[in-house]
Design a protein around this motif. Sequence first.
Motif, PDB file in Angstrom:
ATOM      1  N   ARG A 111       0.844  -1.190   0.000  1.00  0.00           N
ATOM      2  CA  ARG A 111       0.000   0.000   0.000  1.00  0.00           C
ATOM      3  C   ARG A 111       0.880   1.241   0.000  1.00  0.00           C
ATOM      4  O   ARG A 111       1.834   1.324   0.773  1.00  0.00           O
ATOM      5  N   VAL A 112       0.553   2.184  -0.872  1.00  0.00           N
ATOM      6  CA  VAL A 112       1.292   3.447  -0.931  1.00  0.00           C
ATOM      7  C   VAL A 112       0.297   4.598  -0.831  1.00  0.00           C
ATOM      8  O   VAL A 112      -0.712   4.610  -1.535  1.00  0.00           O
ATOM      9  N   VAL A 113       0.598   5.540   0.061  1.00  0.00           N
ATOM     10  CA  VAL A 113      -0.169   6.792   0.134  1.00  0.00           C
ATOM     11  C   VAL A 113       0.788   7.913  -0.230  1.00  0.00           C
ATOM     12  O   VAL A 113       1.886   8.011   0.335  1.00  0.00           O
ATOM     13  N   ILE A 114       0.396   8.724  -1.187  1.00  0.00           N
ATOM     14  CA  ILE A 114       1.238   9.855  -1.608  1.00  0.00           C
ATOM     15  C   ILE A 114       0.490  11.159  -1.329  1.00  0.00           C
ATOM     16  O   ILE A 114      -0.684  11.306  -1.694  1.00  0.00           O
ATOM     17  N   ASP A 115       1.159  12.074  -0.667  1.00  0.00           N
ATOM     18  CA  ASP A 115       0.655  13.446  -0.485  1.00  0.00           C
ATOM     19  C   ASP A 115       1.476  14.369  -1.385  1.00  0.00           C
ATOM     20  O   ASP A 115       2.709  14.226  -1.448  1.00  0.00           O
TER      21      ASP A 115
END
Lengths: 134, 406
Positions: free
Chosen positions: A40-44
């Motif tokens: 899982r990757v979350v990018i801001d």
Amino acid sequence: MTDQLYQDRIVALAKAKTGAGKLASPTRSARRDNPLCGDRVVIDVKVDNGKIAEIAHQVRGCLLCQASASALASVAVGRNAAGIEKVRLDAERAIGREEGEAGEPFAAFAPVRSHKSRHECVLLPFEALKEALS
Amino acid sequence: MSFDVNTVRRQFPILSQIIDGQPVHYLDNGASAQTPEAVLDAVRTYETTSRANVLRGVHRLAERATEAYENARVEVANFLSVDPMEVVFTGGCTAAINLVAYSYGSLLKPGDRIILSELEHHSNIVPWQLLRQRSGIEIDVVPVTVNGRIDLNALPRLLTPRTKLISLAHVSNVTGTLVDVHAVVTLAKTVGAKVMLDGAQRIPHGPVDLSAMGIDFYVFAGHKAYGPNGIGVLWAKAEHLEAMPPFHGGGSMIGRVTFAETTWAPPPRRFEAGTPPIGPAIGLGAACQWMRTLDWKEAHAHEMALVERLMDGLQKIDGATLFGPGSTQNRYPVVSFLLEGVHPHDVAQTLDSFGVAVRAGHHCCQPLMDRFDLDGTTRVSIAPYNDNTDIDALLTGVQHAARTLR
């Protein structure tokens, strides 16, 4: 032993954790999951005039995914969506999905070329960033 | 009978391979087990001497094929201690669960409830969610303990008069824990609920006596039980199969077809529409026959000795922790572990470079991973043909990963 995948440069990119974390007030965020492996990757991102001004990522995934997110964060600032596509081309060249020589820092991912089951690990941060910029 | 691991190993041709100069240390049996010569021979014999469609042909090859197919059903039934007419061949374990969820599920009413556990494989979750969407049933979930066991102390408060079915893993595909079937059946009976067990991880470790368990449905996969791919089994009590409508429609499952009305064949044929997976079924029959040649008391002792060796070795590696029970009691040889600071996929990839095959990730158990806030685990799943060299190669690989990847 054929332990060629985890070469020092990839391990170093992962350990560098460039851009790891969250942004206080991102313009956009996006999350991408790999349903097969659970990465899982979350990018801001903070976007200014269509260009990335700040970027941060949270990776719950393998070393390759961490290294890719770290490498991406190291070159993302100042680029727009088209500029990120050029970086992605480097990544895809490194892992053998596209013809041509990969530019830095993604040239380091060449050992992933022969491990097809791990290609998505490298590309997942790009998928999340693409969504954040869309 | 006595158990000699080398005698068993010699029956599995794939284990004698050398790949990139390394022997095969196959510890991914929970995903797919390997296949012995006896199974390969049975399938080859069918394909080369008896290949034809079953049931309808009058020629000799069709007669042979039908006999071999039905003999396979008898072999499976003997392995499960049930009536062959209660054995339905399916395309796999997932297909078998979907069959029950669709067919038995169609008999449920909106507001009826079923109970699953937090450690179920997605294949024992999603078909029931699809049923919930179709017909408005409710799903209750039994939690797991910190040791990765289904918390049966929490089961009574989930039981209601509307509870129609409790469907649980007989053995967990992540922690290897064995559910207390007697306790589940006893509790289920207090509200008249049926019990289904997913035996995918139990059947590869020896015969079961389903008729003595008091359960209603049992499913398992052929390829995890030393048989071919593309075959699975649903066992259900005859009274349930009689009451259940068909899942798939087509040839073989009918009594009489007219455009006005069609009647159904009796079970098990009612649930085997179209040409079944004949060769795989014959292979599974041979696999059951092969498994019955082993002394399972000794084979299981051998498997659990390997589990002990594995657990002892992991305890000596800095940052390695077991996920699941730390003992060999009431469990089967499926062992998950974590290596602090190293993602399970990187552990598994490193192990591959030592010739060791394991599985890493969520193991199709994302709710269980969420419960413990895990990215995944590295899973070692052992079969009777594994030996000390397999475990030692794995421990060497884990030590290497611990040294180089964090």
